[in-house]
Design a protein around this motif. Structure first.
Motif, PDB file in Angstrom:
ATOM      1  N   UNK A  34      51.767  52.731 -39.343  1.00 51.32           N
ATOM      2  CA  UNK A  34      51.447  54.146 -39.144  1.00 51.32           C
ATOM      3  C   UNK A  34      50.165  54.304 -38.325  1.00 51.32           C
ATOM      4  N   UNK A  35      49.163  53.473 -38.593  1.00 54.64           N
ATOM      5  CA  UNK A  35      47.912  53.563 -37.834  1.00 54.64           C
ATOM      6  C   UNK A  35      48.141  53.222 -36.366  1.00 54.64           C
ATOM      7  N   UNK A  36      48.904  52.180 -36.093  1.00 48.36           N
ATOM      8  CA  UNK A  36      49.188  51.820 -34.704  1.00 48.36           C
ATOM      9  C   UNK A  36      50.046  52.878 -34.015  1.00 48.36           C
ATOM     10  N   UNK A  37      50.954  53.469 -34.753  1.00 46.01           N
ATOM     11  CA  UNK A  37      51.776  54.534 -34.182  1.00 46.01           C
ATOM     12  C   UNK A  37      50.927  55.740 -33.799  1.00 46.01           C
ATOM     13  N   UNK A  38      49.949  56.070 -34.639  1.00 46.59           N
ATOM     14  CA  UNK A  38      49.053  57.178 -34.313  1.00 46.59           C
ATOM     15  C   UNK A  38      48.246  56.879 -33.054  1.00 46.59           C
ATOM     16  N   UNK A  39      47.821  55.632 -32.881  1.00 47.82           N
ATOM     17  CA  UNK A  39      47.075  55.270 -31.678  1.00 47.82           C
ATOM     18  C   UNK A  39      47.947  55.350 -30.430  1.00 47.82           C
ATOM     19  N   UNK A  40      49.202  55.007 -30.572  1.00 47.76           N
ATOM     20  CA  UNK A  40      50.107  55.066 -29.425  1.00 47.76           C
ATOM     21  C   UNK A  40      50.406  56.515 -29.059  1.00 47.76           C
ATOM     22  N   UNK A  41      50.574  57.361 -30.068  1.00 46.34           N
ATOM     23  CA  UNK A  41      50.917  58.761 -29.805  1.00 46.34           C
ATOM     24  C   UNK A  41      49.783  59.526 -29.137  1.00 46.34           C
ATOM     25  N   UNK A  42      48.551  59.166 -29.460  1.00 44.67           N
ATOM     26  CA  UNK A  42      47.406  59.858 -28.878  1.00 44.67           C
ATOM     27  C   UNK A  42      46.349  58.827 -28.486  1.00 44.67           C
ATOM     28  N   UNK A  43      46.500  58.132 -27.357  1.00 47.15           N
ATOM     29  CA  UNK A  43      45.568  57.073 -26.984  1.00 47.15           C
ATOM     30  C   UNK A  43      44.191  57.577 -26.578  1.00 47.15           C
ATOM     31  N   UNK A  44      44.020  58.877 -26.384  1.00 45.00           N
ATOM     32  CA  UNK A  44      42.714  59.418 -26.041  1.00 45.00           C
ATOM     33  C   UNK A  44      41.732  59.198 -27.183  1.00 45.00           C
ATOM     34  N   UNK A  45      42.234  59.205 -28.413  1.00 47.67           N
ATOM     35  CA  UNK A  45      41.372  59.035 -29.580  1.00 47.67           C
ATOM     36  C   UNK A  45      41.012  57.573 -29.842  1.00 47.67           C
TER      37      UNK A  45
END
Length: 71
Positions: A34-45
């Motif tokens: 889930x953490x890696x998926x969140x990074x992929x969905x919004x790489x600006x963060x």
């Protein structure tokens, strides 16, 4: 001479092994995914070094997701 064949008496004994995993063996990979998926969905963060603590940002992101998913 004929050799004696060994037959199984109980068909339930198939030689299979039942494995039971602890709860964290499923939870930890799911949290990491889930953490890696969140990074992929919004790489600006995904900043390497910021003045804002990472834990604060992560908790804010989780709060946003929970409020978004709540009816």
């Amino acid at each position: 001479m004929s050799a004696r064949l060994h037959t199984r008496r109980d068909p339930a004994e198939s030689g299979s092994v039942e494995i039971q995993l602890p709860w964290w063996a499923i939870a930890l990979p799911a949290v990491a995914f889930a953490a890696l998926l969140l990074l992929i969905l919004n790489p600006v963060d995904a900043h390497a070094a910021t003045s804002e603590p990472v834990v604060t940002h992560l908790l804010e992101r989780i709060r946003t997701l929970v409020l978004w998913a709540a009816p």
